[in-house]
Design a protein around this motif. Sequence first.
Motif, PDB file in Angstrom:
ATOM      1  N   ARG A  94       0.868  -1.183   0.000  1.00 25.86           N
ATOM      2  CA  ARG A  94       0.000   0.000   0.000  1.00 25.86           C
ATOM      3  C   ARG A  94       0.896   1.221   0.000  1.00 25.86           C
ATOM      4  O   ARG A  94       1.623   1.463   0.960  1.00 25.86           O
ATOM      5  CB  ARG A  94      -0.847   0.060   1.287  1.00 25.86           C
ATOM      6  N   ILE A  95       0.879   1.982  -1.067  1.00 29.40           N
ATOM      7  CA  ILE A  95       1.763   3.144  -1.122  1.00 29.40           C
ATOM      8  C   ILE A  95       0.947   4.425  -1.135  1.00 29.40           C
ATOM      9  O   ILE A  95      -0.035   4.548  -1.844  1.00 29.40           O
ATOM     10  CB  ILE A  95       2.677   3.079  -2.363  1.00 29.40           C
ATOM     11  N   LEU A  96       1.392   5.365  -0.310  1.00 32.65           N
ATOM     12  CA  LEU A  96       0.751   6.676  -0.216  1.00 32.65           C
ATOM     13  C   LEU A  96       1.394   7.665  -1.183  1.00 32.65           C
ATOM     14  O   LEU A  96       2.612   7.666  -1.342  1.00 32.65           O
ATOM     15  CB  LEU A  96       0.970   7.227   1.194  1.00 32.65           C
ATOM     16  N   PHE A 110       1.358  11.812  -1.664  1.00 32.34           N
ATOM     17  CA  PHE A 110       0.910  13.000  -0.950  1.00 32.34           C
ATOM     18  C   PHE A 110       0.752  14.183  -1.886  1.00 32.34           C
ATOM     19  O   PHE A 110       1.263  14.179  -2.996  1.00 32.34           O
ATOM     20  CB  PHE A 110       1.931  13.383   0.125  1.00 32.34           C
TER      21      PHE A 110
END
Lengths: 253, 285
Positions: B104-106, B108
């Motif tokens: 799971r990569i955020l 921003f």
Amino acid sequence: MNRFLKNVVFYAILIGAWYGIARAHIWPPYLVPAPGDVFDALHDGFKDHSIWIGIRISMERVVLGYLISVALGFILSLILSTSKTLQDTFGRLFTSLQLLPSIGWLPLAILWYGLSDKAILFVIVMGSVFSITMGLEASLATIPRIIPMAGRNLGAKGWKLFWYVLLPASLPNLISGLKQGWSFAWRALISAEMIIVSLGLGQLLMMGRDLNDMSVVIAIMIVIFVLGWAIDTLVFRTTERYIAHRWGLSNPS
Amino acid sequence: MSLSQPQPNTNEPLRVVTPKRFVPHCANIALRSVEQTYESNKGPRLLALDNINLEIAAGEFVCIVGPSGCGKTSLLSLIAGLSFPARGEVQLNNKPVTGPGTDRILIFQEHGLFPWLTVGQNVEFGMKMNGVKKAERKQKIKHYLQLVHLDQFEDSYTHQLSGGMRQRVAIARALATEPNVLLMDEPFAALDAQTRDLLHDELERIWRETGCTIVFVTHNIRESVRLGDRVVLMTYRPGRIKNEWKVDMPRPRHIEDVAVARLSAEILGEMREEITKSMEAEFTR
């Protein structure tokens, strides 16, 4: 280049004025020697190797003391960064201890270690370790929150997070802390060497005084000044500029 | 030709919706009675999220909208495993989330790229942390930079790029770890409208090609309707789910499409109340 030329002219005028004042014999030469006398003293000092030896011994001491301070500072700042309570107690103490001039540690060092190399080393470390610790701590604290978040999110944790993310992220501020620590260490060294028979530059300076030889005093002052300036410019400013450029920080001056 | 005009996307073949996105590795997400609180400077703990129940299917593109202060970011951070709920449970593929993971990569709003690394090294970073072999990393850097059309910038530093390009690097960096879920926190909010339009197209294409599940947080309702399979509206503090809409318009959509505008207006009608609440809170602070 323009600035370089300005400085050449500036120093030429400065030395010229000095020469003029010395030649006017307002004060006796043992108080205000002419530039030529100082140059001779420099020349003699390098020729009989006393200045070279002084530089070597002083540099060895300060580099060793500085490295110890940096290592200690690293450990201390990492410990401080883990706890708000430690920052509020030890952090504040360290910040105030920075205000104690390094020479203030000398009597204590002499009583503990005698008139020895160890005492000088102790003064260098105490003179610079607090400023390095607080500098490193501040550089870790000012990393934008998003950077470690992105790092953790991409799978960096533990020492990898520190080494690959936190350390490089803090580098621009960290270098300023290290630079300040160096100048503190350098000052501590010279002060301590003046009091302890040590063969370093500080002692050469004091020897000039003992022999009432003002040209030697000024010659050694020039050596100390040039050496400190060279390291500050060549090592720290160059690194700072490189990092600012590489990190894309706005125009470093 | 102006970039803001809706142009038929010439470099894309006609899409038949045989979504590669139902590939087995994509993940579903479930939030069950999730509550999140925060330490506030004075007074009691702040309730940021209240009783959130949300199911997201594998490969789904879900947009979450709401006024600022509705806890959208907290929600993403919970799914990312960067924080933990005060109550309730967050599940990924029917297993509770126990911490951050490269599945799971955020992404921003402030891209969060590492300025000391080149574009290529940024893309490489996640793979390096996860022990991908060097040769494979090299190959994947190329692949993912091509995917975001930045392959000729591999050796540039991020501060030499424009805002839109940086955001594409952030997307490539996220994709390079081959996540099952992409969590995007107002990723295009700081960009100009033209760049944003282009990135919408690119994101939609990347979504189709990779089959990720995407959770996309925004305060721009049009954007959410343009992109999402589903739009979830959250309330102002504490964040609750107020309503949700299935968006079944055909893709590719455009932000100027009449149908997009119509649904946006409907959602905005419901959101206005929340915006008013958030404004009142700002002014009476």
